[in-house]
Enzyme design. Structure first.
Site, PDB file in Angstrom:
ATOM      1  N   PHE A  49     -98.311 -38.156  40.278  1.00  0.00           N
ATOM      2  CA  PHE A  49     -98.549 -37.729  39.096  1.00  0.00           C
ATOM      3  C   PHE A  49     -99.093 -36.332  39.096  1.00  0.00           C
ATOM      4  CE2 PHE A  49    -100.113 -41.812  39.248  1.00  0.00           C
ATOM      5  CZ  PHE A  49     -99.769 -42.541  38.374  1.00  0.00           C
ATOM      6  N   HIS A  50     -98.323 -35.453  39.866  1.00  0.00           N
ATOM      7  CA  HIS A  50     -98.108 -33.830  39.487  1.00  0.00           C
ATOM      8  C   HIS A  50     -96.636 -33.202  39.884  1.00  0.00           C
ATOM      9  CE1 HIS A  50     -99.053 -34.811  43.973  1.00  0.00           C
ATOM     10  NE2 HIS A  50     -98.261 -34.103  44.673  1.00  0.00           N
ATOM     11  N   ALA A  51     -96.512 -32.063  39.701  1.00  0.00           N
ATOM     12  CA  ALA A  51     -95.147 -31.557  40.331  1.00  0.00           C
ATOM     13  C   ALA A  51     -95.895 -30.271  40.920  1.00  0.00           C
ATOM     14  CB  ALA A  51     -94.332 -31.346  39.395  1.00  0.00           C
TER      15      ALA A  51
END
Ligand code: TYD
Length: 134
Positions: A49-51
């Site tokens: 749940f990130h970039a």
């Protein structure tokens, strides 16, 4: 067209078993500065749940299986990893989520830089805004 990039590693080995050798110059499109692995995963517990703003990573599922949702801000694609001879390239500015971990999953990650919290984008709305402004 899919934006997912898979790097295929050659399976070496013989009657004693299989072996994959990963050499930076030959198989990996960046200098490897960090290696980490995820294990003891639980059913129905998702991660990621990130970039990343700059980081490049390659994920290799050494054992078991898991799935990735990859999102470039325009399209989302889902891919299952279960083959230790395949690496999933996660380029910068790709929102990624990891789901459906098998309990025996071991996920190896090769990364182009040291751990830097400042390189993470953990807010999806902020990610979309940054994609739009690029
Ligand atoms: P995080 O990247 O959020 O895990 P995931 O993407 O699998 O959900 O990292 C979890 C925790 O571990 C977080 O507190 C940061 C820390 N961490 C490090 O200290 N070094 C590392 O190389 C990584 C990947 C994480």
């Amino acid at each position: 067209m899919s934006f997912i990039k898979i790097i295929k590693f050659q399976k070496l080995g013989d009657l004693r078993g299989s072996l994959v050798a990963i050499e930076e110059k030959e198989s990996i499109p960046f200098k490897i500065k960090r290696v980490y692995y995820i294990f003891n995963t639980q059913k129905n517990i998702s991660r990621g749940f990130h970039a990343h703003k700059n980081l490049l990573q390659i994920c290799i599922c050494l054992k078991g299986h898991c799935s990735f949702v990859m999102d470039n801000g325009r399209t989302k694609e889902k891919i299952e990893l279960k083959d230790p001879t395949e690496g999933l390239l996660i380029e910068s500015m790709i929102w990624h989520e990891m789901h459906d971990f098998s309990e025996d999953c071991v996920l190896l990650v090769l990364a182009s830089d040291h751990y830097k919290e400042s390189d993470y984008i953990r807010n999806y709305k902020e990610f979309l805004k940054m994609v739009k402004n690029n």
